[in-house]
Scaffold this motif. Structure first.
Motif, PDB file in Angstrom:
ATOM      1  N   TRP A 129       0.830  -1.200   0.000  1.00 40.32           N
ATOM      2  CA  TRP A 129       0.000   0.000   0.000  1.00 40.32           C
ATOM      3  C   TRP A 129       0.864   1.249   0.000  1.00 40.32           C
ATOM      4  N   ASP A 130       0.563   2.151  -0.935  1.00 43.87           N
ATOM      5  CA  ASP A 130       1.280   3.414  -1.056  1.00 43.87           C
ATOM      6  C   ASP A 130       0.270   4.544  -0.892  1.00 43.87           C
ATOM      7  N   GLU A 131       0.385   5.304   0.191  1.00 45.56           N
ATOM      8  CA  GLU A 131      -0.585   6.357   0.476  1.00 45.56           C
ATOM      9  C   GLU A 131      -0.630   7.416  -0.619  1.00 45.56           C
ATOM     10  N   THR A 132       0.472   7.570  -1.374  1.00 44.00           N
ATOM     11  CA  THR A 132       0.511   8.602  -2.413  1.00 44.00           C
ATOM     12  C   THR A 132      -0.154   8.166  -3.705  1.00 44.00           C
ATOM     13  N   ARG A 191      -3.335   6.034  -4.050  1.00 37.41           N
ATOM     14  CA  ARG A 191      -4.458   5.244  -3.565  1.00 37.41           C
ATOM     15  C   ARG A 191      -5.246   4.568  -4.684  1.00 37.41           C
ATOM     16  N   ASN A 192      -5.190   5.106  -5.891  1.00 33.06           N
ATOM     17  CA  ASN A 192      -6.015   4.588  -6.979  1.00 33.06           C
ATOM     18  C   ASN A 192      -5.323   3.513  -7.810  1.00 33.06           C
ATOM     19  N   ASP A 193      -4.105   3.147  -7.441  1.00 31.72           N
ATOM     20  CA  ASP A 193      -3.391   2.106  -8.184  1.00 31.72           C
ATOM     21  C   ASP A 193      -3.975   0.741  -7.805  1.00 31.72           C
ATOM     22  N   PRO A 194      -4.561  -0.006  -8.769  1.00 26.20           N
ATOM     23  CA  PRO A 194      -5.183  -1.312  -8.446  1.00 26.20           C
ATOM     24  C   PRO A 194      -4.208  -2.304  -7.831  1.00 26.20           C
ATOM     25  N   LEU A 195      -2.933  -2.307  -8.289  1.00 26.88           N
ATOM     26  CA  LEU A 195      -1.953  -3.246  -7.750  1.00 26.88           C
ATOM     27  C   LEU A 195      -1.678  -2.938  -6.287  1.00 26.88           C
ATOM     28  N   ASN A 196      -1.504  -1.656  -5.959  1.00 29.06           N
ATOM     29  CA  ASN A 196      -1.273  -1.284  -4.573  1.00 29.06           C
ATOM     30  C   ASN A 196      -2.449  -1.691  -3.689  1.00 29.06           C
TER      31      ASN A 196
END
Length: 491
Positions: A245-248, A250-255
């Motif tokens: 998870w990358d807070e920057t 949020r919309n990345d499906p892989l994250n």
């Protein structure tokens, strides 16, 4: 009949899991749970035996999905048999002058054959690598097929016979399963003969870091065991579960997916199903990391041969790397499974098979040459399988589903340059034809070929009936090798 309704682990489940394994995403819950519960329930039934020495051996299964027309791969060239072949095949017969000559060594059936013109690599492997007759690495097994017990043509045609035959003959899914299980009458619990070998040998020969059953084309029936599980890779090795998870972003499906999965796996569960899911997935992730750390460090400049830039070429190159790395991986015994499709040639047989065999010929020559360069030729055995043979009679443009066909075995321990078994009479409605367009009754069962391979691999005569429940119908254990295509004392 083997159906999805009466199996705890179904073919459909494993096809799905090949596309979404524990290494590439969230595994299918039913697959993981069934494997876990079956493994726990059956572990106590497996008899393990001490393994001698520190020897290394690898089996490589290359499966031609769709049913290879192997009677246009290996063709009789003497006048009488070629005339029968040409008459039966009509517009699909290969011109005799187009065939590549094969020079049989003593010990085969002694008859003349030619090879499809797009198989010069296979020709070299049969006649001798680099023109050296002492390096014959490939032999053919003629008219091999799935059988429950020895049967005759008269029994097949007798509607009142008590003889047992494979279920659902001429069906792709059933015959592919039966080749890989060696139980053509059907099974209550699906497992493959490669998986059953792993049940017996893994703990004695291998460390616990990685499964000995490495699948390069998605999960296969061949490697399903009661306790053994498969490890899936591709031409780039194992796919690691990376990212988080990358807070920057949020919309990345892989994250988002990785965050959700990591969260699931890090929980502690009292529920057996959830706990099994988490444990199996974590184990797969750990195995992927372990395998890939070695795979990525492999120095490809040491291979010494260029693999063709094709799907099969990429799979065999990855297989070669996995073999070279087997000591680092803690695997003194490995099975590798590769499947390629396109062989269901109902239409355009001549053009489609020419392309397929050209690729196979170049890829197998590159693979065996790389094995030779690495000095591993006597510890690697490669063999082919396919759903079934195909009809002699043309349907106008191609051929249809049949039964017996020809396969090959390859390696430094193989008595190469020979045709084993009994090549069938090529006449339509002849002594080997069960009818319906030229379908051959197999003269050699899959079981006897597998038995000889399994014995070389380290399976004892006492354990062969576990691997091959029908072997007693075809071969007396403890006698000479079933066929004799493997050298008794490889040099």
């Amino acid at each position: 009949m083997i159906t999805e309704k009466n199996l705890p682990i179904t073919r459909r489940t494993f096809i799905k899991s090949a596309g979404c394994s524990a290494l590439t995403g969230i595994p299918i819950l039913s697959t993981i749970l069934n494997l876990k519960l079956l493994n726990q329930a059956s572990a106590s039934n497996i008899q393990l035996h001490a393994a001698p020495g520190e020897d290394y051996k690898t089996l490589v299964c290359v499966f031609m999905q769709g049913g290879n027309d192997s009677f246009n791969t290996l063709v009789p060239t003497d006048d009488a048999r070629y005339a029968e072949y040409a008459s039966s095949r009509s517009n699909l017969a290969l011109a005799r002058e187009s065939l590549l000559s094969l020079n049989q060594a003593e010990g085969g059936d002694g008859l003349p054959y030619g090879l499809h013109g797009n198989g010069p690599g296979l020709q070299q492997l049969f006649n001798g690598l680099g023109g050296d007759a002492n390096k014959r690495r490939l032999s053919f097994i003629a008219n091999i097929g799935t059988l429950v017990e020895p049967v005759t043509l008269a029994q097949y045609k007798d509607e009142s016979t008590t003889a047992r035959f494979p279920k659902a003959l001429f069906s792709h899914i059933d015959q592919e399963q039966q080749w890989q299980t060696s139980v053509p009458q059907g099974m209550d619990q699906l497992s493959g003969w490669g998986g059953r070998i792993a049940d017996l040998l893994h703990n004695d020969y291998n460390q616990d870091k990685l499964s000995m059953s490495i699948a390069l084309s998605g999960k296969s029936v061949f490697q399903i065991g009661k306790t053994a599980q498969q490890f899936v890779i591709n031409e780039n090795g194992a796919q690691r579960f990376t990212g988080g998870w990358d807070e920057t972003n949020r919309n990345d499906p892989l994250n988002l997916k990785n965050f959700m999965v990591r969260n699931i796996l890090e929980q502690e569960y009292s529920n057996m199903v959830r706990r099994a899911f988490a444990e199996s997935t974590n184990q797969s992730i750990e195995q992927a990391d372990f395998f890939q750390s070695a795979f990525e460090k492999f120095d490809e400049s040491t291979i010494g041969v260029a693999f063709p830039n094709s799907y099969l070429g990429g799979q065999l190159k990855a297989a070669f790397k996995s073999i070279v790395l087997r000591e680092q991986l803690g695997l003194r015994r490995q099975t590798l499974f590769i499947a390629t499709g396109g062989f269901d040639t109902h239409l355009n047989l001549l053009s489609e098979q020419a392309v397929l065999l050209d690729d196979w010929s170049r890829c197998l020559l590159a693979f065996q040459t790389a094995i030779e360069n690495a000095g591993l030729q006597d510890s690697v055995l490669t063999f082919s399988g396919s759903d079934f043979g195909r009809t002699l009679r043309s349907n106008g443009r191609g051929t249809d589903h049949a039964w017996g066909g020809n396969s090959f075995v390859m390696g430094g321990q193989v008595n190469g340059g020979r045709v084993y078994g009994t090549y069938p009479n090529m006449a339509l409605d002849g002594p080997d034809d069960i009818g319906q367009g030229g379908r051959f009754l197999p003269s050699t069962s899959v079981d006897v070929v597998v038995a000889e391979i399994a014995q070389w691999f380290g399976v004892s005569n006492a354990d062969l009936p576990y691997v091959l429940p029908n072997i007693g119908n075809f071969h007396t254990l403890g006698s000479d090798p079933p066929i004799g295509f493997i050298k008794q004392n490889p040099v």
